[in-house]
Scaffold this motif. Structure first.
Motif: not given
Length: 832
Positions: A673, A713, A718, A801, A803, A824, A827
């Motif tokens: 991350r 993240i 992503l 994550e 999310c 998000f 994150a």
């Protein structure tokens, strides 16, 4: 050598056609006896007959009155009560090859007196009668005339040195009072053995049944016949037989109103083979009412418009409606989706298991039932009641069947059905000259795409019903175990661990109870022994003695039970250790699943990347080849330039070879991350895709907050999330642009920290998959263009994550959901 003489003006030079051409045409056009007979029956239909009668006598000599070929062995007679033919019609219709008045009728949209659009239009089907026999005679009396015409010829006359115009045709005209109609007599059969024996009869009857709709569909027209005195019984799918179907679909299509697929299912379809007692208890005990309510509450019920059956005959009904232009991948004609014309279809699915076939009462034996279904299996296309020969699996059952592990969709061997098209409304579905299928026109390709949608919907609906039983069964098991629907497997495991710990805590109390019982038993016995008979009444003593014996018996029973319970305590403690092992296994499985999601997501991105690199390499190879030709044309021979050109070619070849190994060679990378500035990240994503799109007219438009928005993240995850969303938008925008519905494409990224909204100006989400969009293998892309995994992977990757992603309830112009919202929050916080 003398010079060639030039033809003088006025000399008659022209092409002639050798008579033997009819054999080549006939063999190519008509492949077998059944097709040849069906073509003659179609002529009876086109002539407005109310019946067509087929009589085959393979051994007897021709004794037909006034025949040109008396004594010829074996004959076939086809008779009808149609309008008949006058001399001009015979000359143009039978004696002029490839001429067809019916073709002109179709063009002018002229129908017969009975309202029929002619089926024939090529003027070549008549040549197929040569497959039946050597001699052909036509006896025909036209409606409204007092004369009968008799015309005949022998195909053997076509085998000599004659041209077509030299072949002798016998003709006569005689007064007649018989009813109007036509009889075609074919004698001196070419394959008399084809008709001999019981097996041959059954084979012919079966093959003819496949070419004549068993569902009806004729306008005041019937077909009867016999072979060597044995009456033909063409297959009919009566209501009794169709009531044995577990599933039924009715498909209605019209380009203006769209596609409507209605399905019905019986409880028998859902009944499992190995859990029948449990199914009877949970479902059939109340005719499935509670089970239906459970299905109705499941996610996905609204997507198939699930409703209870209108009659006790059917358990459930479901349907899907689609606009024609919303179907993906349609072929265009003049800028619009090519329509095959309106049609209806019905499809039944039967259970061929021994249990199901034995319970039916239509056939005497289950084997007869199974043989009957298999004999007529397949979805056949009938034009005005007459079959069009196609590959049995033209709908693509096999391709659908192998696309998944657990299969709940339609299967070819136990599915019967028809598609009813007409000469009037489906003229764009053009049969090939040999009558063995349809020409590969845009209309026919779209026709097949429509049925791909039918198979897809059937699979989804049937999977919903069958998996519904599995979930219903599990729910009842959880209810009996007092497990709430919200409890996860880990929570159940924790509760089990707590119960086992509670059981272990009973060891000492149980030992104490057992010791107390022993003490009580000893004291009772001692008290009885110390009691003197003289001190109490004899009856009282006996009662006291009996009570003591009962107490001792109960103490022994309790001690035995306590001993068993005491033995269970160490077992419960061992189960606690086993529970720890299961807990570790659950965690390992969860970790493996997360890695799998990441790997699959990476594979999807790699697939798109390899596709683009392949396009680039193709362009590079093509331009290099053009440059090589250009250099040769200019006669440039510089060795360095040509050496460089060869280097580029070999590099492209090597790149292509490596691409072929890309997908299986992918390895998951270690997760890391990092802090990512979202605005800078989106600039990179937009630049990459803008280069890909070049002149396509598609752009990414970032809107909303410009302030710094940092995510902690994994960059790879992503990238995969946004690539999948953008590639999905790209596909549907391009499809919409291809069909002329929009001129340019916009993909919107709205930044509203910690939320990101992703949408586009395409058609939006198909209403039928709104509730199941994030489930695996859900897609409205045509087969081969999408697997329905992209959004599923997006959700799983975001979940790892902490999310989330969901569809907002905002709708676009056509009324479709179209906007994704990514949260998000998980994150945005600082994490190790």
């Amino acid at each position: 050598m003398s010079p060639q003489r030039r033809p003088q003006a006025g000399e008659d030079h022209h092409f002639e056609i050798h008579a033997s051409i009819v054999f080549q045409l006939g063999e190519d056009l008509i492949t077998d006896v059944v097709q040849a007979l069906v073509e003659l029956v179609k002529n009876s239909y086109d002539a407005d007959g109310t019946y067509s009668k087929i009589v085959v006598s393979s051994n007897s000599e021709n004794e037909y009155p006034d025949s040109y070929f008396p004594g010829a062995k074996g004959h076939v007679l086809i008779e009808d009560d149609g309008i008949g033919m006058d001399e001009e019609t015979i000359r143009l219709g039978w004696l002029t090859i490839s001429n067809s008045a019916k073709r002109e009728m179709k063009k002018a949209r002229i129908k017969t007196t009975r309202g029929r659009t002619p089926l024939g239009d090529k003027g070549l089907g008549r040549l197929g009668v040569q497959r039946l026999g050597n001699n052909v005679e036509i006896f025909t009396k036209p409606k409204g005339e007092d004369f009968e015409y008799h015309v005949g010829w022998s195909w053997s006359d076509f085998a000599g040195e004659n041209t077509l115009s030299q072949v002798q045709v016998k003709f006569s005209k005689t007064p007649s009072r018989r009813r109007h109609g036509t009889r075609i007599l074919i004698s001196e059969l070419k394959e008399p053995d084809y008709w001999e024996g019981s097996d041959a009869f059954i084979r012919f009857e079966n093959n003819l049944s496949k070419m004549i709709s068993p569902y009806g569909g004729f306008q005041e027209f019937s077909i009867v016949g016999s072979v060597n005195g044995r009456s033909l019984e063409l297959a009919e799918l009566s209501k009794k037989i169709r009531r044995l179907a577990q599933l039924r679909y009715r498909i209605e299509f019209d380009s203006s109103s769209g596609l409507c697929i209605r399905g019905r299912a019986r409880l028998d379809f859902i009944r499992p083979e190995k859990e029948s007692e449990e199914f009877e208890e949970l479902v059939e005990s109340d005719q499935g009412r509670r089970f239906f309510e459970f299905l109705k509450s499941r996610r996905g019920a609204d997507a198939i418009s699930l409703k209870p059956g209108k009659s006790g005959e059917w358990f459930a009904e479901y349907e899907e409606r689609r606009k024609f232009e919303s179907l993906a991948g349609l072929n265009l004609l003049n800028g619009k989706p090519a329509s095959p014309g309106p049609f209806v279809s019905e499809i039944d699915m039967f259970n061929l298991g021994r249990g199901a076939s034995g319970n039916q009462s239509v056939f005497n034996r289950g084997a007869d039932y199974r043989d009957y279904v298999k004999r007529l299996s397949g979805v056949r296309i009938f034009r005005d009641g007459f079959g069009v020969r196609l590959d049995k699996d033209w709908m693509g059952f096999a391709a659908q069947w192998t696309s998944g592990g657990s299969w709940y969709g339609l299967k070819p061997e136990n599915t019967l059905g028809f598609v009813a098209i007409t000469a009037e409304h489906n003229s764009s579905l053009v049969e090939t000259t040999d009558r063995e299928g349809f020409k590969a026109t845009p209309e026919f390709e779209n026709f097949r795409k429509i049925f791909s949608e039918v198979l897809r919907f059937a699979e989804e609906a049937q999977e919903f019903l069958r998996r519904g039983w599995n979930e219903y069964k599990v729910q009842n098991q959880r209810t009996r175990a007092k497990v709430t629907p919200e409890e996860s497997p880990r929570e159940i495991q924790q509760r089990l661990n707590a119960e086992l710990s509670k059981a272990a805590s009973f060891r000492e109390p149980l030992e104490k109870v057992r010791a107390n019982l022993e003490t009580a038993s000893k004291r009772s016995s001692e008290a009885l022994r110390s009691t003197k008979r003289s001190s109490i009444d004899a009856k009282q003593f006996e009662r006291l003695k009996s009570a003591n014996e009962f107490l001792e018996h109960q103490v022994k029973e309790a001690q035995s039970l306590l001993a068993g319970l005491s033995g269970f305590i160490p077992e419960a403690e061992r189960l606690k250790e086993l529970d720890k092992v299961l807990q570790d296994e659950l965690q390992a499985i969860q970790d493996q699943l997360e890695q799998t999601y990441e790997t699959v997501g990476l594979g999807l991105t790699a697939e798109a990347l390899s596709h683009e690199i392949n396009n680039i390499s193709d362009q590079l190879a093509m331009r290099t080849q053009e440059m090589s030709k250009y250099l040769v044309k200019l006669k440039i021979t510089d060795a360095k330039i040509f050496s460089y050109m060869e280097y580029v070619k070999s590099s492209v070849a090597a790149l292509r070879k490596q691409l072929s190994h890309l997908a299986p060679s992918l390895r998951n990378v270690r997760e890391r991350r990092q802090d990512i500035n979202f605005n800078e990240f989106m600039d990179e994503i937009a630049e990459y895709h803008h280069q890909r799109w070049a002149d396509t007219g598609i752009r990414i438009n970032r809107r909303g907050s410009k302030e710094e928005f940092v995510l902690k993240i994994n960059r790879g995850k992503l990238t995969q999330v946004f690539d999948n969303l953008i590639l999905n938008s790209e596909y549907w925008i391009k499809e919409s642009m291809r069909t002329g519905k929009q001129q340019k494409g916009e993909i919107y990224i709205d930044v509203k920290p910690p939320f990101i909204l992703v949408s586009d100006n395409g058609p939006g989400i198909d209403p039928s998959i709104e509730q199941t969009l994030f489930d695996p293998f859900i897609t409205r892309k045509p087969r081969g263009r999408g697997r329905g995994l992209g959004l599923y992977i997006v959700r799983q990757l975001l979940d790892t994550e902490e999310c989330t992603i969901e569809l907002t309830q905002k709708r676009n112009g056509p009324g479709h959901l179209f906007q994704f919202r990514i949260d998000f929050t998980g994150a945005s916080d600082e994490r190790d």
